[in-house]
Every structure is written in structure tokens, then in C-alpha cells.
Scaffold this active site. Structure first.
Site, PDB file in Angstrom:
ATOM      1  N   SER A   1      25.916  60.973 -91.879  1.00 56.61           N
ATOM      2  CA  SER A   1      27.196  60.336 -91.533  1.00 56.61           C
ATOM      3  C   SER A   1      27.192  58.817 -91.636  1.00 56.61           C
ATOM      4  O   SER A   1      28.258  58.206 -91.542  1.00 56.61           O
ATOM      5  CB  SER A   1      27.609  60.710 -90.118  1.00 56.61           C
ATOM      6  OG  SER A   1      28.218  61.968 -90.114  1.00 56.61           O
TER       7      SER A   1
ATOM      8  N   LYS B   1      29.498  57.384 -94.098  1.00 54.41           N
ATOM      9  CA  LYS B   1      30.943  57.282 -93.816  1.00 54.41           C
ATOM     10  C   LYS B   1      31.389  55.824 -93.729  1.00 54.41           C
ATOM     11  O   LYS B   1      32.560  55.506 -93.947  1.00 54.41           O
ATOM     12  CB  LYS B   1      31.280  58.036 -92.516  1.00 54.41           C
ATOM     13  CG  LYS B   1      31.150  59.547 -92.707  1.00 54.41           C
ATOM     14  CD  LYS B   1      31.226  60.335 -91.418  1.00 54.41           C
ATOM     15  CE  LYS B   1      31.053  61.820 -91.745  1.00 54.41           C
ATOM     16  NZ  LYS B   1      30.764  62.668 -90.624  1.00 54.41           N
TER      17      LYS B   1
ATOM     18  N   TYR C   1      30.603  58.881 -82.105  1.00 52.55           N
ATOM     19  CA  TYR C   1      31.436  60.014 -81.667  1.00 52.55           C
ATOM     20  C   TYR C   1      31.668  59.961 -80.156  1.00 52.55           C
ATOM     21  O   TYR C   1      32.124  58.936 -79.647  1.00 52.55           O
ATOM     22  CB  TYR C   1      30.816  61.356 -82.097  1.00 52.55           C
ATOM     23  CG  TYR C   1      30.006  61.271 -83.358  1.00 52.55           C
ATOM     24  CD1 TYR C   1      30.642  60.999 -84.577  1.00 52.55           C
ATOM     25  CD2 TYR C   1      28.628  61.419 -83.368  1.00 52.55           C
ATOM     26  CE1 TYR C   1      29.905  60.894 -85.745  1.00 52.55           C
ATOM     27  CE2 TYR C   1      27.887  61.316 -84.534  1.00 52.55           C
ATOM     28  CZ  TYR C   1      28.541  61.048 -85.708  1.00 52.55           C
ATOM     29  OH  TYR C   1      27.805  60.936 -86.856  1.00 52.55           O
TER      30      TYR C   1
ATOM     31  N   VAL D   1      23.119  62.724 -88.664  1.00 54.44           N
ATOM     32  CA  VAL D   1      22.283  63.817 -88.149  1.00 54.44           C
ATOM     33  C   VAL D   1      20.930  63.936 -88.847  1.00 54.44           C
ATOM     34  O   VAL D   1      20.112  64.767 -88.454  1.00 54.44           O
ATOM     35  CB  VAL D   1      23.000  65.200 -88.161  1.00 54.44           C
ATOM     36  CG1 VAL D   1      24.126  65.248 -87.168  1.00 54.44           C
ATOM     37  CG2 VAL D   1      23.454  65.571 -89.557  1.00 54.44           C
TER      38      VAL D   1
HETATM   39  N1  GLN Z   1      26.921  66.136 -93.221  1.00 55.93           N
HETATM   40  C1  GLN Z   1      27.055  66.250 -91.814  1.00 55.93           C
HETATM   41  C2  GLN Z   1      28.191  67.171 -91.447  1.00 55.93           C
HETATM   42  O1  GLN Z   1      29.196  67.132 -92.076  1.00 55.93           O
HETATM   43  C3  GLN Z   1      27.276  64.884 -91.229  1.00 55.93           C
HETATM   44  C4  GLN Z   1      27.305  64.892 -89.724  1.00 55.93           C
HETATM   45  C5  GLN Z   1      26.634  63.733 -89.072  1.00 55.93           C
HETATM   46  O2  GLN Z   1      25.746  63.084 -89.626  1.00 55.93           O
HETATM   47  N2  GLN Z   1      27.012  63.495 -87.847  1.00 55.93           N
HETATM   48  O3  GLN Z   1      28.112  67.962 -90.539  1.00 55.93           O
END
Ligand code: GLN
Length: 304
Positions: free
Chosen positions: A63, A66, A240, A258
Site C-alpha cells: 500500500s 498508493k 487506516y 502489508v
Molecule cells: N495489496 C494489498 C491489498 O489490496 C494492499 C494492502 C495494504 O498494504 N494495506 O490488500
């Protein structure tokens, strides 16, 4: 400020306090990563570099990507972007569906999966070849042409990404996704699969500490005002339902993934990337969080 000394002391402290948490297994390819790896890299806006541990080992940034897709979409669309995605903290897990019904398909922010999927749809409309053009953008940010997607991670996520497919279909039902769902999701899974070392991640992030300019080729990516806004979104939404906790404990804008990575910036001073794959219940790196809390306490520097 003797960053190397503070990094070394903090690193040793964290190593000696155990390694609680669990690696993410819902993306099978991430489940096999050795949880004991732990790296740090800090780069200042004057291109001074400090590191510790496994700072040269590539990992899945997930993520954290992003932030790059947001920067690219914002650069193209400016404030029109906010018609499609909001800038409010969600207070919910990164993969949550619940607020979308109430908010009629407008994701709370671009740092959660729903928001990033809408950003991927926007980029799919704007770019000739989204996967190629986005990778080129990230390579320009980092000054590093070897950065790439990890195909195995992207495929693994595609095979198990039912929740992301649900999010995309749900948003589409409100008309806030315009392109083919499979194309948008394929792009989303690829951007999450970007593989970088701590050094590369800190280098890619440093434009956010440098008023929107990369250190490599001195390219302007965003204006100082746009940079401020991206940093503000990271501060309020980057972790988050733990964004308040990170801001309270660390005091820097940052973003987690993650894969166990965290990238953060001290504006006008440095960017720092930490990687330790064991995650807490919110999907954030346990030792990454802890490292940054102790690091900003020791340096006495934060945005507050
Ligand atoms: N690729 C992961 C997902 O879509 C990204 C989530 C994350 O890093 N929080 O679940």
C-alpha cells in the site's frame, strides 16, 4: 544531528525487544517472507544517507505505492481529483467496504484500498499504458530504472483478491469506476506488487520531504502546496484505523504496507523507510512503528 548514531542505537533497542506480530498470509506469496528481516534507510534532502540492517533487501511495498499513484493522479487532474475520492480519515480497516454504501461509492481517502482502486481507474482513463507509464513515473521519482513489479506477488494477489474485486464492483455500481473492472484490478495488483529496498523506497519518497522535487535530476514532481496536501493525507489517513496512533506516537506523515514497510517524511529534512514484515492487527509493521516512535523521540524532531 548524528542520524547514524541514533539509527544504530534505536535498531539495537528494537532488535532486543522481540518481534511480535505476524506476516500477512492473505496474499500467499507474502506468507513465505522471513519475519526476522529488518532494515532501515534514511536519506536527507542533501542526499546524505544512513542505514542499518537489511536495508538493501527488496520487499513488496504494497500500500505504500498508493502514495505514488495519488501523486501521479493529482499531478494530472489537480483538485478535480477530489470529486472522485475524499480526503477524510476512514477510521476503518484498509480493505473495508462498509462506508462505501453510505458515501455512495466515494471512498473516504486515497490511502485505503477503495480509494486506491478509484485512483487506478482514473489513471487507466488518463494513461496510454497504465502499468508501463506508472512504473516509468516511479522510476523517475527514484532516479532508478531497475525498480519493477514482482509478477509473482501480483499474480498471487489476483488469485485471492476477492475483497478488492468486491470493492471495485461495489464502487462501479455507484458509477465511480468507468473502466473494465479486470483491467483496473490488474493495474491495482501490479502497483501493490512493486518491489524495493529500504534505500530505494526512501529515495523514491524523498521528493515529499523536498517540496515536491526529486533529488535525482532535480525534477519538480509537485508544487510545494500539492506536496503539503499529499503529506497531510498521509498524516491523517496513511495508517487506516491506526492513523491517529501513528501520528500520536511518531509525529510524521507516513504510509504503511502489508509487506511490512513504512515510509515517512520529516518535511524539508529527510525521508526514512523501515521494513520488518511482522504486522499488528491493523496490518502495520510492529517494529517499524516502534522504531519510528523511538527514533523521533531520540532526535526530538517531528512535524509538531
Ligand atoms: N495489496 C494489498 C491489498 O489490496 C494492499 C494492502 C495494504 O498494504 N494495506 O490488500
Amino acid at each position: 544531528m548524528n542520524y547514524q548514531k541514533i539509527i544504530d542505537e534505536t535498531y539495537v533497542d528494537i532488535l532486543s525487544s522481540g518481534n511480535p506480530g505476524k506476516v500477512a498470509t492473505y496474499i500467499p506469496e507474502l506468507g513465505g517472507v522471513n519475519p526476522d528481516q529488518f532494515g532501515v534507510h534514511l536519506i536527507t534532502v542533501n542526499n546524505e544517507n544512513y542505514s542499518a540492517g537489511d536495508s538493501e533487501t527488496p520487499f513488496s511495498i504494497q500500500s505504500i505505492a498508493k502514495v505514488f499513484s495519488l501523486a501521479m493522479a493529482y499531478k494530472h487532474l489537480g483538485a478535480k481529483l477530489w470529486d472522485r475520492v475524499d480526503v477524510e480519515p476512514s477510521g476503518n480497516p484498509f480493505n473495508s467496504l462498509v462506508q462505501l454504501e453510505h458515501d455512495e461509492g466515494i471512498p473516504r481517502n486515497p490511502m485505503i484500498n477503495a480509494g486506491a482502486i478509484v485512483i487506478c481507474d482514473i489513471l487507466t482513463t488518463l494513461l496510454d499504458e497504465p502499468k508501463r507509464d506508472f512504473l516509468e513515473f516511479v522510476r523517475q521519482l527514484s532516479g532508478n530504472n531497475s525498480i519493477n513489479y514482482d509478477r509473482n506477488v501480483a499474480e498471487s494477489e489476483d488469485a485471492t483478491g476477492f475483497r478488492n474485486a468486491a470493492l471495485a464492483n461495489f464502487i462501479r455500481s455507484f458509477g465511480n469506476i468507468k473502466n473494465d473492472i479486470d483491467v483496473v484490478l490488474d493495474f491495482y495488483f501490479h502497483l501493490c506488487s512493486l518491489s524495493m529496498t529500504c534505500r530505494e523506497l526512501a529515495e523514491t519518497f524523498v521528493f515529499l520531504a523536498n517540496n515536491g522535487r526529486t533529488l535525482f535530476g532535480d525534477r519538480r514532481v509537485l508544487t510545494p502546496s500539492e506536496t503539503k496536501r499529499i503529506n497531510a493525507i498521509m498524516l491523517t489517513c496513511g495508517f487506516y484505523d491506526e492513523a491517529g496512533e501513528f501520528t500520536y506516537r511518531v509525529g510524521l506523515p507516513g504510509k504503511s504496507g502489508v509487506g511490512g514497510g513504512i515510509a515517512a517524511v520529516q518535511p524539508l529534512s529527510y525521508s526514512i523507510a523501515i521494513w520488518s514484515p511482522s504486522l499488528n492487527a491493523h496490518g502495520n509493521s510492529v517494529r517499524g512503528f516502534e522504531f519510528l516512535e523511538r527514533f523521533t523521540t531520540r532526535t526530538g524532531e517531528s512535524i509538531f
